[in-house]
Design an enzyme around this catalytic site. Structure first.
Site, PDB file in Angstrom:
ATOM      1  N   LYS A  97      79.431  33.798  -1.767  1.00 58.49           N
ATOM      2  CA  LYS A  97      79.765  35.209  -1.679  1.00 58.49           C
ATOM      3  C   LYS A  97      80.317  35.673  -3.020  1.00 58.49           C
ATOM      4  O   LYS A  97      81.093  34.945  -3.660  1.00 58.49           O
ATOM      5  CB  LYS A  97      80.789  35.433  -0.564  1.00 58.49           C
ATOM      6  CG  LYS A  97      81.138  36.884  -0.300  1.00 58.49           C
ATOM      7  CD  LYS A  97      82.107  37.011   0.872  1.00 58.49           C
ATOM      8  CE  LYS A  97      82.420  38.471   1.177  1.00 58.49           C
ATOM      9  NZ  LYS A  97      83.334  38.625   2.336  1.00 58.49           N
TER      10      LYS A  97
ATOM     11  N   SER B 298      81.291  41.582   5.597  1.00 56.83           N
ATOM     12  CA  SER B 298      80.981  41.881   4.217  1.00 56.83           C
ATOM     13  C   SER B 298      80.240  40.742   3.506  1.00 56.83           C
ATOM     14  O   SER B 298      79.787  40.912   2.372  1.00 56.83           O
ATOM     15  CB  SER B 298      82.284  42.175   3.454  1.00 56.83           C
ATOM     16  OG  SER B 298      83.150  41.056   3.484  1.00 56.83           O
TER      17      SER B 298
ATOM     18  N   SER C 187      84.053  39.243   8.599  1.00 56.27           N
ATOM     19  CA  SER C 187      83.025  39.286   7.566  1.00 56.27           C
ATOM     20  C   SER C 187      82.177  38.031   7.425  1.00 56.27           C
ATOM     21  O   SER C 187      81.191  38.047   6.691  1.00 56.27           O
ATOM     22  CB  SER C 187      83.661  39.626   6.215  1.00 56.27           C
ATOM     23  OG  SER C 187      84.109  40.961   6.203  1.00 56.27           O
TER      24      SER C 187
END
Length: 504
Positions: free
Chosen positions: A96, A171, A195
């Protein structure tokens, strides 16, 4: 070199911002007294920083062309090889894009950070490489990680691998999309309101939010330290458990960690569902926007677990809703203080600070109008709470959070696992570029009704795919006691072995 010294006039202005008044004579006298402190600052300025050593070899990377990035799920591509052997030898990983990979740009989905290049690796990166994994790049994430949709990233909206133009979740949008599309074997995500689990539910991957503090957050850009979690996203249960074995454990640098209890998670995979006590959380099915088709798929998955020998019964934890409500003062005031005013670092904790990232994050103030509406909304709520009520609701919510944890703990004395829908809806279409603020925010936050609670209470929670509706994945969420991730893997592996979720 010497740091800048204020003038007497500047000190008077500073004092006014601290609600004080200084005469010119007083300002001059205080300036003289301040010189000893400033000399200490000078000394610190001259010393080299004390951070992990950067890799000796360069790490070439590039921004992929759109033709090579149809899902917009990659931010940067690279190939950083780890050890020749280890638990993850031969496995490919995406990170990420709020995770530091030395020498490779990190944007955290937000224009103010564009151009930042970390100088050292996050702890999770070091552990992955030592275990033999190969890092193939940085996965697109949402704007400062403040969205459960995948339309807020400044690079571009991330597309769902199952349907172009639809949300991949957020996210950790790119992380789940890349795993679901088979472009990497596994990915690392972050979770402050769901997320890891939300994109896993939308994309059809296995996403584990571990117990708070089990996986060190060192080298990952913080949102709010009491909510920050990192964990694995994979295409199957075994890889997830194996990856958590690599990632878990104290690193001595993360204040979120207080003697985390590490387990051999892969040892739970072949135990089956027989005898597992599963509580079906009533409140998890009472969300106002619950799609009945999602509920049907989740209930069918629960019935399948019962057919495999699990003991299934309904359970109520009224504080599940309370924990979701607590997220608002904790999340909004906390992120406003730490992520924004604190420049991504904040104060009052010991550990590893990324000073260069702090210096870069200062620049958000010159681009504040370009912040995403979902982040602005949280900042407006947070700033109001800080200014009008001087943080009392943040403090009170942190106290009450212990009650919410205790309520989960009480239910989990009688059940090994609690189950519910991960998200109440299917992946939705991306909003148009000219949409209203209300539509933009709705697409960013409409799916967090079940997932935010466990970020408040810190319980481990895992989303597993349990079927398709109209070609889009549905996620089943499993919740267990603190540091009982093994039970989640036991239940997930039993369900996974019973059928291919794509046929359900």
């Amino acid at each position: 070199m010497a740091i800048d010294r204020p003038t007497a006039e500047q000190l008077q202005a500073l004092a006014q911002r601290l609600h004080m008044h200084l005469t010119p004579e007083q300002a001059s006298e205080y300036l003289t007294l301040m010189q000893g402190s400033f000399e200490a600052y000078d000394l610190i300025d001259e010393l080299p920083d004390y951070t992990p050593v950067a890799p000796a070899s360069p790490r070439p990377s590039h921004r992929p062309a759109s033709s090579d990035n149809p899902l917009n799920a990659w931010y940067y591509r690279c190939e950083v090889s780890g050890a020749v052997d280890g638990k993850l030898a031969g496995r490919s990983v995406a990170l990420k894009d709020n995770i530091a990979l030395a020498g490779v740009p990190m944007m955290n989905g937000a224009t103010p950070l564009e151009g930042f290049v970390p100088g050292f690796d996050a702890t999770v990166v070091t552990r992955l490489l030592e275990a033999g994994a190969t890092v193939l790049g940085k996965a697109t994430c949402e704007h400062y990680c403040l969205s459960g949709g995948s339309h807020t990233s400044d690079p571009a909206p991330v597309h769902n691998p199952h349907r172009h133009g639809y949300a991949a979740g957020g996210s950790s949008s790119g992380s789940a999309a890349l795993v679901a599309a088979g472009q990497v074997d596994m990915a690392v995500g972050g979770d402050q309101g769901g997320s890891i689990r939300i994109p896993s539910a939308f994309c059809g991957t296995y996403g584990m939010k571990p117990t708070h503090g089990l996986v060190p957050y060192t080298g990952i850009m913080a949102i709010e330290a009491t909510l920050d979690h990192a964990g694995p996203i994979t295409a199957n249960v075994r890889d997830n458990a194996l990856m958590l074995e690599v990632l878990a454990g104290a690193d001595g640098l993360d204040p979120r960690q207080a003697a985390p209890q590490v387990d051999h998670y892969t040892q739970y995979l072949d135990r089956g569902a027989k005898g597992l006590r599963i509580g079906v959380l009533r409140e998890g099915f009472e969300l106002a926007n619950l799609d009945p088709r999602v509920a049907d798929k989740v209930n069918a998955a629960i019935e399948r677990l019962a057919s495999l020998g699990a003991q299934v019964a309904p359970v109520s934890v009224a504080e599940h809703r309370l924990a979701g409500a607590l997220w608002h003062p904790i999340g909004c005031e906390g992120l406003t203080s730490q992520l924004m005013h604190g420049n991504g670092a904040g104060f009052n904790w010991k550990g590893l600070y990324d000073v260069a990232l702090l210096d870069k994050q200062v620049g958000w103030r010159t681009q504040a109008n370009r912040l995403s509406p979902s982040l602005k909304l949280c900042m407006f709520v947070g700033q109001y709470g800080l200014e009008r009520y001087h943080g009392r609701y943040y403090a009170k919510a942190q106290n009450i959070a212990r009650l919410a944890r205790a309520a989960y703990d009480q239910a989990l004395q009688h059940y090994d696992v609690l189950v519910m829908p991960t998200v109440p809806i299917l992946a939705q279409p991306h909003p148009p570029k000219d949409c209203s603020i209300s539509e933009y925010v709705a697409r960013a936050l409409e799916m967090i009704g079940n997932t935010s609670a466990q970020d408040i209470t810190g319980h481990p929670a895992m989303s597993i795919p349990c079927g398709l509706v109209d070609g889009l994945p549905v996620g089943l969420m499993l919740v267990a006691r603190h540091h009982a991730e093994g039970l989640l893997y036991q239940a997930a592996a039993a369900f996974e072995a019973s059928a291919d979720w794509r046929t359900l």
